[in-house]
Design an enzyme around this catalytic site. Structure first.
Site, PDB file in Angstrom:
ATOM      1  N   GLU A  91       0.868  -1.170   0.000  1.00 44.42           N
ATOM      2  CA  GLU A  91       0.000   0.000   0.000  1.00 44.42           C
ATOM      3  C   GLU A  91       0.905   1.220   0.000  1.00 44.42           C
ATOM      4  OE1 GLU A  91      -3.469   0.013   2.795  1.00 44.42           O
ATOM      5  OE2 GLU A  91      -2.242   1.610   3.671  1.00 44.42           O
ATOM      6  N   TYR A 103       8.006   0.849  -6.875  1.00 42.54           N
ATOM      7  CA  TYR A 103       7.173  -0.354  -6.875  1.00 42.54           C
ATOM      8  C   TYR A 103       6.789  -0.753  -8.300  1.00 42.54           C
ATOM      9  CZ  TYR A 103       6.878   0.891  -1.946  1.00 42.54           C
ATOM     10  OH  TYR A 103       7.169   1.225  -0.643  1.00 42.54           O
TER      11      TYR A 103
END
Length: 142
Positions: A91, A103
């Site tokens: 997250e 990411y």
């Protein structure tokens, strides 16, 4: 790396929201499913339950950012998942552009949004982006 040091690094890296405390870090470290990936200037806390992995947090000292530490921690984590995970989740705040790019480089894609999830000390709250990476046949692939 002690829970107090983890909390110190987390507070330095996450200045826009409430950082995790030493007690919270210690509680996570007590879990048999949580792994600490330490670095002198940062760390990652990860969790693996059955074949689902999660990056709980990744923090790098702001004075040491943009030097490959986050990338190294991500590679270490993903290498550890070889043949162990079918999916990995994390997250990230929607306004954290450098983390989102990191990411994405490691194969994660946005699958969901939690509106106004991160309470900010100043300015508007930030959405949380849920990102996922699937591993074919339980093996990571770069």
């Amino acid at each position: 790396m002690t829970p107090a040091r983890l909390a110190e690094l987390h507070a330095a890296a996450f200045t826009h929201e409430r950082p995790w405390t030493a007690d919270e870090m210690g509680g996570l470290l007590d879990s048999p499913h949580v792994t600490l990936l330490p670095h002198p200037h940062g760390f990652a806390l990860t969790r693996l339950i059955l074949d689902e992995a999660e990056l709980l947090t990744l923090a790098v000292d702001p004075a040491q950012q943009r030097q490959g530490i986050g990338d190294s921690l991500m590679r270490t984590w993903l290498d550890q998942l070889e043949s162990r995970a079918a999916t990995a989740f994390l997250e990230v705040a929607a306004d954290n552009t450098p983390a989102r790019a990191l990411y994405h480089r490691h194969g994660f894609a946005v699958i969901s949004t939690r509106p106004a999830y991160y309470r900010r000390t100043q300015g508007p709250d930030a959405d949380a982006l849920i990102m996922q990476r699937c591993f074919p046949y339980g093996k990571p692939r770069d």
